[in-house]
Every structure is written in C-alpha cells, then in structure tokens.
Design a protein around this motif. Structure first.
Motif, PDB file in Angstrom:
ATOM      1  N   VAL A 171     -16.071  30.121 -23.276  1.00 22.91           N
ATOM      2  CA  VAL A 171     -16.574  28.760 -23.094  1.00 22.91           C
ATOM      3  C   VAL A 171     -17.983  28.878 -22.542  1.00 22.91           C
ATOM      4  O   VAL A 171     -18.233  29.625 -21.598  1.00 22.91           O
ATOM      5  N   PHE A 172     -18.914  28.152 -23.155  1.00 24.52           N
ATOM      6  CA  PHE A 172     -20.285  28.165 -22.666  1.00 24.52           C
ATOM      7  C   PHE A 172     -20.712  26.750 -22.327  1.00 24.52           C
ATOM      8  O   PHE A 172     -20.121  25.778 -22.792  1.00 24.52           O
ATOM      9  N   ALA A 173     -21.727  26.658 -21.488  1.00 22.05           N
ATOM     10  CA  ALA A 173     -22.229  25.349 -21.086  1.00 22.05           C
ATOM     11  C   ALA A 173     -23.713  25.460 -20.782  1.00 22.05           C
ATOM     12  O   ALA A 173     -24.207  26.518 -20.404  1.00 22.05           O
ATOM     13  N   TYR A 174     -24.414  24.345 -20.985  1.00 23.38           N
ATOM     14  CA  TYR A 174     -25.789  24.250 -20.525  1.00 23.38           C
ATOM     15  C   TYR A 174     -26.051  22.838 -20.052  1.00 23.38           C
ATOM     16  O   TYR A 174     -25.337  21.903 -20.406  1.00 23.38           O
ATOM     17  N   LYS A 199     -18.755  23.851 -24.479  1.00 22.74           N
ATOM     18  CA  LYS A 199     -18.048  24.031 -25.737  1.00 22.74           C
ATOM     19  C   LYS A 199     -17.431  25.421 -25.814  1.00 22.74           C
ATOM     20  O   LYS A 199     -17.970  26.379 -25.268  1.00 22.74           O
ATOM     21  N   LYS A 200     -16.330  25.502 -26.529  1.00 23.75           N
ATOM     22  CA  LYS A 200     -15.702  26.793 -26.789  1.00 23.75           C
ATOM     23  C   LYS A 200     -16.415  27.418 -27.987  1.00 23.75           C
ATOM     24  O   LYS A 200     -16.687  26.754 -28.982  1.00 23.75           O
ATOM     25  N   GLN A 201     -16.721  28.720 -27.904  1.00 26.25           N
ATOM     26  CA  GLN A 201     -17.402  29.384 -29.007  1.00 26.25           C
ATOM     27  C   GLN A 201     -16.461  29.537 -30.192  1.00 26.25           C
ATOM     28  O   GLN A 201     -15.243  29.523 -30.051  1.00 26.25           O
ATOM     29  N   SER A 248     -19.021  40.537 -22.614  1.00 26.31           N
ATOM     30  CA  SER A 248     -19.651  39.439 -21.873  1.00 26.31           C
ATOM     31  C   SER A 248     -21.131  39.331 -22.225  1.00 26.31           C
ATOM     32  O   SER A 248     -21.700  38.242 -22.192  1.00 26.31           O
ATOM     33  N   ALA A 249     -21.766  40.453 -22.580  1.00 30.19           N
ATOM     34  CA  ALA A 249     -23.174  40.416 -22.973  1.00 30.19           C
ATOM     35  C   ALA A 249     -23.353  39.611 -24.262  1.00 30.19           C
ATOM     36  O   ALA A 249     -24.326  38.854 -24.402  1.00 30.19           O
ATOM     37  N   GLU A 250     -22.424  39.747 -25.192  1.00 27.95           N
ATOM     38  CA  GLU A 250     -22.498  38.975 -26.432  1.00 27.95           C
ATOM     39  C   GLU A 250     -22.369  37.481 -26.148  1.00 27.95           C
ATOM     40  O   GLU A 250     -23.090  36.665 -26.719  1.00 27.95           O
ATOM     41  N   TYR A 294     -25.630  36.230 -24.554  1.00 25.10           N
ATOM     42  CA  TYR A 294     -26.693  36.134 -25.550  1.00 25.10           C
ATOM     43  C   TYR A 294     -26.536  34.876 -26.400  1.00 25.10           C
ATOM     44  O   TYR A 294     -27.490  34.149 -26.649  1.00 25.10           O
ATOM     45  N   ARG A 295     -25.318  34.606 -26.843  1.00 27.60           N
ATOM     46  CA  ARG A 295     -25.074  33.421 -27.677  1.00 27.60           C
ATOM     47  C   ARG A 295     -25.393  32.135 -26.926  1.00 27.60           C
ATOM     48  O   ARG A 295     -26.029  31.237 -27.453  1.00 27.60           O
TER      49      ARG A 295
END
Length: 130
Positions: free
Chosen positions: A79-82, A96-98, A105-107, A110-111
């Motif tokens: 899950v990423f957020a901005y 949002k969930k990728q 975790s680096a990938e 980066y995404r």
C-alpha cells in the motif's frame, strides 16, 4: 458506498477506511457492514473536521510519500500513499494498493516515489496555468 467515496474528497481522514471497504463491494458480509457503520459513527462524531484553506498563501508546494511492503494482509500487496500541501493546506492525497506483489521494499519505495513525482509535476503544471 458511493456517498462515502464522494465524502473522501473533503475528508482525507476516512480515505483509507473507505477504499479498504470498497474492495469488498462485490461480496460484502456482516464484518464489512459493521465497518461501514463504524465509519458513519466516526463521521457523525467529527462533523467539524475538514480541509482548511487560508486566504493568504506563499504558494510553496510540499509533498510526502510513504509505503509499506506487503502491507495488505489479504493479498500481500503493498500500500502506498502520498499527500501534497500548498503551504499548510492539504490539496492532493492518495492511498492505494499497488497492482502487483513487490519483491522488495526498495521496489515498493521506487514505485511510490515515481507516482508521487508524477503528481508533483502535474500540480506544478496546474499551478503555473492558474
């Protein structure tokens, strides 16, 4: 659920909960109904919470991104957020969930930084046009 999704435009504090519940619209159960009622009780208790837009601004754009590797316990997707602020006012956010399961975790980082950079570029373009 549509009304809750609409409400997330002015209430970013419920964005994650509403988006998580919306994953189960095709096959909801009693736990999902209880979650929706809990969100509604929270909204009822926090009517005065919202986005504050001051009249004076220096037009300084600040952005933050974050992610968690394999954070969704159901699918093991990240899950990423901005969020972006114009001075101290929140103007853009997303959680949002990728689409794919990341190998590291680096990938994931980066995404999410790439998506955050695209949003920042779009906001700068929009501010120049305004």
């Amino acid at each position: 659920m549509d009304k809750l999704l609409y409400l997330t435009h002015t209430r970013p504090d419920i964005s994650f909960s509403v988006s998580y519940l919306s994953q189960f619209l095709s096959k909801p159960n009693d736990k999902h109904f209880e979650g929706a009622k809990r969100i509604l009780r929270y909204i009822k208790g926090s009517i005065s919470v919202g986005i504050f837009m001051p009249t004076v601004s220096d037009f300084k754009l600040k952005g933050y991104t974050d992610s968690d590797w394999a954070g969704c316990l159901d699918s093991r997707k990240s899950v990423f957020a901005y969020c972006f602020y114009l001075d101290n006012s929140l103007i853009s956010w997303k959680s949002k969930k990728q689409q794919v399961v990341a190998r590291s975790s680096a990938e994931v980082e980066y995404r999410e930084m790439a998506l955050g950079a695209c949003e920042a570029q779009w906001l700068i373009y929009l501010m120049h046009n305004l």
